[in-house]
Scaffold this motif. Sequence first.
Motif, PDB file in Angstrom:
ATOM      1  N   PRO A 296      22.074  30.468  22.804  1.00 25.59           N
ATOM      2  CA  PRO A 296      20.866  29.839  23.368  1.00 25.59           C
ATOM      3  C   PRO A 296      20.186  30.722  24.413  1.00 25.59           C
ATOM      4  O   PRO A 296      20.833  31.529  25.074  1.00 25.59           O
ATOM      5  CB  PRO A 296      21.406  28.558  24.018  1.00 25.59           C
ATOM      6  N   CYS A 297      18.888  30.543  24.547  1.00 27.31           N
ATOM      7  CA  CYS A 297      18.141  31.193  25.624  1.00 27.31           C
ATOM      8  C   CYS A 297      18.595  30.611  26.955  1.00 27.31           C
ATOM      9  O   CYS A 297      18.742  29.395  27.101  1.00 27.31           O
ATOM     10  CB  CYS A 297      16.646  30.951  25.420  1.00 27.31           C
ATOM     11  N   LEU A 298      18.791  31.475  27.965  1.00 28.82           N
ATOM     12  CA  LEU A 298      19.220  31.026  29.291  1.00 28.82           C
ATOM     13  C   LEU A 298      18.045  30.769  30.238  1.00 28.82           C
ATOM     14  O   LEU A 298      18.241  30.311  31.351  1.00 28.82           O
ATOM     15  CB  LEU A 298      20.146  32.058  29.926  1.00 28.82           C
ATOM     16  N   GLY A 299      16.844  31.121  29.801  1.00 28.97           N
ATOM     17  CA  GLY A 299      15.677  30.900  30.659  1.00 28.97           C
ATOM     18  C   GLY A 299      15.573  31.891  31.795  1.00 28.97           C
ATOM     19  O   GLY A 299      15.041  31.567  32.864  1.00 28.97           O
ATOM     20  N   CYS A 300      16.020  33.124  31.590  1.00 25.83           N
ATOM     21  CA  CYS A 300      16.139  34.071  32.713  1.00 25.83           C
ATOM     22  C   CYS A 300      14.814  34.574  33.248  1.00 25.83           C
ATOM     23  O   CYS A 300      14.784  35.193  34.318  1.00 25.83           O
ATOM     24  CB  CYS A 300      17.043  35.241  32.322  1.00 25.83           C
ATOM     25  N   SER A 301      13.701  34.329  32.559  1.00 26.71           N
ATOM     26  CA  SER A 301      12.409  34.790  33.073  1.00 26.71           C
ATOM     27  C   SER A 301      11.658  33.695  33.817  1.00 26.71           C
ATOM     28  O   SER A 301      10.483  33.862  34.152  1.00 26.71           O
ATOM     29  CB  SER A 301      11.544  35.323  31.925  1.00 26.71           C
ATOM     30  N   GLU A 302      12.362  32.592  34.109  1.00 26.28           N
ATOM     31  CA  GLU A 302      11.746  31.486  34.839  1.00 26.28           C
ATOM     32  C   GLU A 302      12.319  31.375  36.254  1.00 26.28           C
ATOM     33  O   GLU A 302      13.471  31.761  36.501  1.00 26.28           O
ATOM     34  CB  GLU A 302      11.982  30.171  34.101  1.00 26.28           C
ATOM     35  N   PRO A 303      11.535  30.855  37.206  1.00 25.93           N
ATOM     36  CA  PRO A 303      12.025  30.695  38.581  1.00 25.93           C
ATOM     37  C   PRO A 303      13.228  29.763  38.652  1.00 25.93           C
ATOM     38  O   PRO A 303      13.333  28.811  37.859  1.00 25.93           O
ATOM     39  CB  PRO A 303      10.822  30.085  39.321  1.00 25.93           C
ATOM     40  N   GLU A 304      14.135  30.047  39.576  1.00 29.93           N
ATOM     41  CA  GLU A 304      15.290  29.184  39.864  1.00 29.93           C
ATOM     42  C   GLU A 304      16.207  28.966  38.657  1.00 29.93           C
ATOM     43  O   GLU A 304      16.895  27.951  38.581  1.00 29.93           O
ATOM     44  CB  GLU A 304      14.825  27.805  40.394  1.00 29.93           C
ATOM     45  N   PHE A 305      16.235  29.916  37.705  1.00 30.59           N
ATOM     46  CA  PHE A 305      17.009  29.620  36.500  1.00 30.59           C
ATOM     47  C   PHE A 305      18.507  29.546  36.775  1.00 30.59           C
ATOM     48  O   PHE A 305      19.246  28.856  36.083  1.00 30.59           O
ATOM     49  CB  PHE A 305      16.689  30.642  35.390  1.00 30.59           C
ATOM     50  N   TRP A 306      18.987  30.201  37.827  1.00 32.44           N
ATOM     51  CA  TRP A 306      20.408  30.100  38.157  1.00 32.44           C
ATOM     52  C   TRP A 306      20.772  28.708  38.665  1.00 32.44           C
ATOM     53  O   TRP A 306      21.904  28.261  38.508  1.00 32.44           O
ATOM     54  CB  TRP A 306      20.777  31.142  39.219  1.00 32.44           C
ATOM     55  N   ASP A 307      19.828  28.032  39.299  1.00 33.39           N
ATOM     56  CA  ASP A 307      20.102  26.704  39.868  1.00 33.39           C
ATOM     57  C   ASP A 307      19.543  25.578  39.004  1.00 33.39           C
ATOM     58  O   ASP A 307      19.497  24.429  39.435  1.00 33.39           O
ATOM     59  CB  ASP A 307      19.494  26.603  41.269  1.00 33.39           C
ATOM     60  N   GLY A 308      19.124  25.887  37.802  1.00 31.41           N
ATOM     61  CA  GLY A 308      18.474  24.885  36.962  1.00 31.41           C
ATOM     62  C   GLY A 308      19.433  24.052  36.144  1.00 31.41           C
ATOM     63  O   GLY A 308      19.042  23.504  35.116  1.00 31.41           O
ATOM     64  N   GLY A 309      20.679  23.952  36.544  1.00 32.01           N
ATOM     65  CA  GLY A 309      21.661  23.201  35.764  1.00 32.01           C
ATOM     66  C   GLY A 309      22.528  24.139  34.961  1.00 32.01           C
ATOM     67  O   GLY A 309      22.238  25.323  34.819  1.00 32.01           O
ATOM     68  N   GLY A 310      23.625  23.618  34.418  1.00 32.87           N
ATOM     69  CA  GLY A 310      24.552  24.435  33.658  1.00 32.87           C
ATOM     70  C   GLY A 310      23.900  25.054  32.439  1.00 32.87           C
ATOM     71  O   GLY A 310      22.992  24.475  31.839  1.00 32.87           O
TER      72      GLY A 310
END
Length: 365
Positions: A296-310
Amino acid sequence: MASHSDKEKTLGDVLRSHGVSRRSFMKYCATTASMMAMSPAMIPMIAEALENAKKPSVIWLSFQECTGCTESLTRAGASTVENLIFDSISLDYHHTLQAASGHRAEEAKEEAMHENHGKYLLVVDGSIPMDNPGYSTIAGISNYDMLMEAAEGAAAIIAVGTCATYGGLPKASPNPTGAVSVSDLIKDKPIINVPGCPPIPVVITGVLTHFLTFGALPELDDLGRPKAFYGQSIHDRCYRRPFYDKGLFAETFDDEGAKAGWCLYKLGCRGPTTYNACATTKWNNGTSFPIESGHPCLGCSEPEFWDGGGFYKALSIPTADVGETVLYTAAGAAAAGVALGALNRATKGSANKAHEKVTLEDLEK
């Protein structure tokens, strides 16, 4: 640092010296125009501008980062026009790539900033710690002071990677260093954000190409990203989208749906909320991208992606207690492995359990 004679060479001179044919060069210009949503009529203009462009001075600063952004660009594969575009700039300072070190390296930076004041491009990767300068310093200078000094004489700033654009991993909760992004600090210079962990190499060279061609930055979205690359969601460009529309989803990483290439949304894919060119530009010279590889895409180009849930949906639920250890009914091998490890560690050293091994079958009973 590039010599004076090297700086006088045009990009056309550099490409010819590397044996790049006119056909290959025009193909690159056409591809660039297409990627950046330009009219085909712009191709000759792009070609002429690039061919006559002088090597711009670039100062690259690396702060709180993992070097992944540099690795992404330098490991782009065999020599291509894209690589030569990057090679043709005058990279006057880069912590990882420069040959000079110590005082000589800092002198090269100061010299480039002085000679090209108001003209050089400043590239930054990594976040900037604000709680204590000692968290990250270079040549005894805090990241903040070095950034502000270099930004003052820059024509424009390119923030490369999610750490520089949004704060990235260093800014993730609890953010012990007080990490911030470049745009949190610089308000009086044009900034282009190229997020990703790491970003796609061709996006970086595409931004450089646009600057070489037009002397300006490309059209940006509301997060300061080039619309040509971040204008559509990965979901909208994904080849698995038809399965999403039909309601066909992989439930685990190794079920029949996953093997058939069904949508990975139920496995935590963030493609619908992530804007990037991964699905079309891809990685490793256009070989693949995470979703095509079954992840799955991890959303790494979006803000706060590390804190966006598991990143992943839970694959197990608690079913029974064994002493202080909770057994889990595994819905997949990953969850089973975690439970096996925890239980084996809990029973290790016990005289009546030392000879026993917990098996996957035991967990599934």
